[in-house]
Write a protein that holds these residues in place. Structure first.
Motif, PDB file in Angstrom:
ATOM      1  N   GLY A   1       0.822  -1.197   0.000  1.00  3.57           N
ATOM      2  CA  GLY A   1       0.000   0.000   0.000  1.00  3.57           C
ATOM      3  C   GLY A   1       0.860   1.252   0.000  1.00  3.57           C
ATOM      4  O   GLY A   1       2.043   1.216  -0.369  1.00  3.57           O
ATOM      5  N   ALA A   2       0.273   2.357   0.452  1.00  3.06           N
ATOM      6  CA  ALA A   2       0.984   3.637   0.437  1.00  3.06           C
ATOM      7  C   ALA A   2       2.237   3.586   1.302  1.00  3.06           C
ATOM      8  O   ALA A   2       3.319   3.985   0.860  1.00  3.06           O
ATOM      9  CB  ALA A   2       0.055   4.759   0.902  1.00  3.06           C
ATOM     10  N   THR A   3       2.125   3.087   2.520  1.00  2.00           N
ATOM     11  CA  THR A   3       3.269   3.058   3.428  1.00  2.00           C
ATOM     12  C   THR A   3       4.416   2.240   2.854  1.00  2.00           C
ATOM     13  O   THR A   3       5.573   2.678   2.857  1.00  2.00           O
ATOM     14  CB  THR A   3       2.855   2.496   4.807  1.00  2.00           C
ATOM     15  N   GLU A   4       4.106   1.060   2.358  1.00  6.41           N
ATOM     16  CA  GLU A   4       5.148   0.201   1.791  1.00  6.41           C
ATOM     17  C   GLU A   4       5.781   0.843   0.553  1.00  6.41           C
ATOM     18  O   GLU A   4       6.985   0.724   0.344  1.00  6.41           O
ATOM     19  CB  GLU A   4       4.567  -1.177   1.434  1.00  6.41           C
ATOM     20  N   THR A   5       4.969   1.529  -0.243  1.00  5.22           N
ATOM     21  CA  THR A   5       5.490   2.206  -1.433  1.00  5.22           C
ATOM     22  C   THR A   5       6.406   3.352  -1.026  1.00  5.22           C
ATOM     23  O   THR A   5       7.488   3.520  -1.604  1.00  5.22           O
ATOM     24  CB  THR A   5       4.327   2.715  -2.300  1.00  5.22           C
ATOM     25  N   PHE A   6       6.005   4.124  -0.029  1.00  2.00           N
ATOM     26  CA  PHE A   6       6.855   5.222   0.437  1.00  2.00           C
ATOM     27  C   PHE A   6       8.160   4.697   1.020  1.00  2.00           C
ATOM     28  O   PHE A   6       9.230   5.235   0.760  1.00  2.00           O
ATOM     29  CB  PHE A   6       6.127   6.072   1.479  1.00  2.00           C
ATOM     30  N   ASP A   7       8.079   3.641   1.809  1.00  2.00           N
ATOM     31  CA  ASP A   7       9.296   3.042   2.383  1.00  2.00           C
ATOM     32  C   ASP A   7      10.218   2.532   1.279  1.00  2.00           C
ATOM     33  O   ASP A   7      11.433   2.746   1.331  1.00  2.00           O
ATOM     34  CB  ASP A   7       8.948   1.900   3.334  1.00  2.00           C
ATOM     35  N   ALA A   8       9.641   1.866   0.274  1.00  2.00           N
ATOM     36  CA  ALA A   8      10.436   1.323  -0.825  1.00  2.00           C
ATOM     37  C   ALA A   8      11.079   2.442  -1.642  1.00  2.00           C
ATOM     38  O   ALA A   8      12.222   2.310  -2.103  1.00  2.00           O
ATOM     39  CB  ALA A   8       9.575   0.436  -1.721  1.00  2.00           C
ATOM     40  N   PHE A   9      10.376   3.548  -1.811  1.00  2.16           N
ATOM     41  CA  PHE A   9      10.983   4.684  -2.524  1.00  2.16           C
ATOM     42  C   PHE A   9      12.132   5.253  -1.703  1.00  2.16           C
ATOM     43  O   PHE A   9      13.225   5.470  -2.221  1.00  2.16           O
ATOM     44  CB  PHE A   9       9.947   5.776  -2.811  1.00  2.16           C
ATOM     45  N   ASN A  10      11.890   5.463  -0.413  1.00  4.24           N
ATOM     46  CA  ASN A  10      12.907   6.080   0.438  1.00  4.24           C
ATOM     47  C   ASN A  10      14.153   5.216   0.595  1.00  4.24           C
ATOM     48  O   ASN A  10      15.258   5.744   0.684  1.00  4.24           O
ATOM     49  CB  ASN A  10      12.330   6.421   1.812  1.00  4.24           C
TER      50      ASN A  10
ATOM     51  N   LYS B   1      14.846  13.122  -4.871  1.00  3.47           N
ATOM     52  CA  LYS B   1      15.275  12.546  -3.596  1.00  3.47           C
ATOM     53  C   LYS B   1      14.352  12.946  -2.440  1.00  3.47           C
ATOM     54  O   LYS B   1      14.660  12.678  -1.294  1.00  3.47           O
ATOM     55  CB  LYS B   1      16.696  13.006  -3.267  1.00  3.47           C
ATOM     56  N   LYS B   2      13.249  13.577  -2.738  1.00  6.74           N
ATOM     57  CA  LYS B   2      12.331  14.044  -1.703  1.00  6.74           C
ATOM     58  C   LYS B   2      11.808  12.870  -0.880  1.00  6.74           C
ATOM     59  O   LYS B   2      11.574  11.780  -1.414  1.00  6.74           O
ATOM     60  CB  LYS B   2      11.172  14.778  -2.383  1.00  6.74           C
ATOM     61  N   ASN B   3      11.632  13.069   0.412  1.00  5.83           N
ATOM     62  CA  ASN B   3      11.067  12.043   1.282  1.00  5.83           C
ATOM     63  C   ASN B   3       9.643  11.744   0.810  1.00  5.83           C
ATOM     64  O   ASN B   3       8.802  12.635   0.731  1.00  5.83           O
ATOM     65  CB  ASN B   3      11.063  12.534   2.721  1.00  5.83           C
ATOM     66  N   ALA B   4       9.383  10.480   0.505  1.00  9.71           N
ATOM     67  CA  ALA B   4       8.070  10.094  -0.017  1.00  9.71           C
ATOM     68  C   ALA B   4       6.944  10.453   0.939  1.00  9.71           C
ATOM     69  O   ALA B   4       5.838  10.778   0.509  1.00  9.71           O
ATOM     70  CB  ALA B   4       8.059   8.598  -0.323  1.00  9.71           C
ATOM     71  N   TYR B   5       7.213  10.431   2.241  1.00  8.84           N
ATOM     72  CA  TYR B   5       6.168  10.747   3.211  1.00  8.84           C
ATOM     73  C   TYR B   5       5.740  12.209   3.155  1.00  8.84           C
ATOM     74  O   TYR B   5       4.684  12.561   3.664  1.00  8.84           O
ATOM     75  CB  TYR B   5       6.615  10.363   4.623  1.00  8.84           C
ATOM     76  N   SER B   6       6.523  13.043   2.495  1.00 19.23           N
ATOM     77  CA  SER B   6       6.144  14.458   2.371  1.00 19.23           C
ATOM     78  C   SER B   6       4.929  14.630   1.451  1.00 19.23           C
ATOM     79  O   SER B   6       4.334  15.705   1.425  1.00 19.23           O
ATOM     80  CB  SER B   6       7.321  15.289   1.860  1.00 19.23           C
ATOM     81  N   PHE B   7       4.549  13.590   0.724  1.00 27.19           N
ATOM     82  CA  PHE B   7       3.396  13.660  -0.166  1.00 27.19           C
ATOM     83  C   PHE B   7       2.089  13.314   0.537  1.00 27.19           C
ATOM     84  O   PHE B   7       1.023  13.421  -0.055  1.00 27.19           O
ATOM     85  CB  PHE B   7       3.604  12.750  -1.381  1.00 27.19           C
ATOM     86  N   LEU B   8       2.169  12.897   1.789  1.00 22.74           N
ATOM     87  CA  LEU B   8       0.953  12.594   2.552  1.00 22.74           C
ATOM     88  C   LEU B   8       0.175  13.875   2.844  1.00 22.74           C
ATOM     89  O   LEU B   8       0.753  14.969   2.857  1.00 22.74           O
ATOM     90  CB  LEU B   8       1.313  11.903   3.866  1.00 22.74           C
ATOM     91  N   PRO B   9      -1.116  13.754   3.111  1.00 23.44           N
ATOM     92  CA  PRO B   9      -1.911  14.948   3.438  1.00 23.44           C
ATOM     93  C   PRO B   9      -1.353  15.663   4.666  1.00 23.44           C
ATOM     94  O   PRO B   9      -0.821  15.020   5.583  1.00 23.44           O
ATOM     95  CB  PRO B   9      -3.302  14.380   3.743  1.00 23.44           C
ATOM     96  N   ASN B  10      -1.487  16.963   4.675  1.00 28.14           N
ATOM     97  CA  ASN B  10      -0.945  17.775   5.774  1.00 28.14           C
ATOM     98  C   ASN B  10      -1.592  17.500   7.112  1.00 28.14           C
ATOM     99  O   ASN B  10      -0.994  17.763   8.154  1.00 28.14           O
ATOM    100  CB  ASN B  10      -1.070  19.257   5.444  1.00 28.14           C
ATOM    101  N   TRP B  11      -2.810  16.956   7.127  1.00 27.22           N
ATOM    102  CA  TRP B  11      -3.480  16.720   8.407  1.00 27.22           C
ATOM    103  C   TRP B  11      -2.890  15.539   9.158  1.00 27.22           C
ATOM    104  O   TRP B  11      -3.145  15.376  10.353  1.00 27.22           O
ATOM    105  CB  TRP B  11      -4.986  16.539   8.216  1.00 27.22           C
ATOM    106  N   LEU B  12      -2.080  14.704   8.491  1.00 30.92           N
ATOM    107  CA  LEU B  12      -1.454  13.579   9.174  1.00 30.92           C
ATOM    108  C   LEU B  12      -0.248  14.034   9.977  1.00 30.92           C
ATOM    109  O   LEU B  12       0.475  14.940   9.583  1.00 30.92           O
ATOM    110  CB  LEU B  12      -0.982  12.534   8.162  1.00 30.92           C
TER     111      LEU B  12
END
Length: 121
Positions: free
Chosen positions: A78-87, A107-118
């Protein structure tokens, strides 16, 4: 859907899902082309095809969450695994293995693409 060598990156998504949009934003920023299967879109509403596909994903993967991403027929997660794999670089290696172009300079941290409310991870 997930084994087409001409479109090796497949995103099973919902049109309204913020986590799906976060993955879409990551892919756009990294120049990753993908096929989006929007399970709640008009194209998948007829005869509840989207619902059937979602049930098949649950049966095959054992996880009920959306998005779910595949690369070269391999389930990435899912999203988390994809972000971890990118990072950690493993997504880039998988993309290279399947001939998928991407911007190696992104090289941007993939988690920076998450919604700001998180809360940040």
């Amino acid at each position: 859907m997930v084994t087409d060598p001409d479109r090796p990156v497949v995103l099973f998504a919902l049109e309204w899902c913020e986590f799906c949009w976060s993955v879409r934003k990551l892919f756009a920023a990294a120049g990753i082309e993908y096929r989006s299967v929007d399970l709640d879109s008009v194209a998948y509403q007829k005869d509840d095809l989207g619902g059937d596909l979602r049930a098949a994903l649950l049966e095959r993967l054992g996880v009920p969450t959306i998005p779910q991403i595949f690369v070269g027929g391999r389930h990435l997660g899912g999203a988390t695994e994809t972000f971890d794999a990118f990072n950690d670089g493993s997504l880039k290696a998988l993309l290279t293995e399947h001939g998928v172009a991407f911007d190696p300079e992104m090289k941007k941290n993939a988690y920076s693409f998450l919604p700001n409310w998180l809360h940040p991870r």
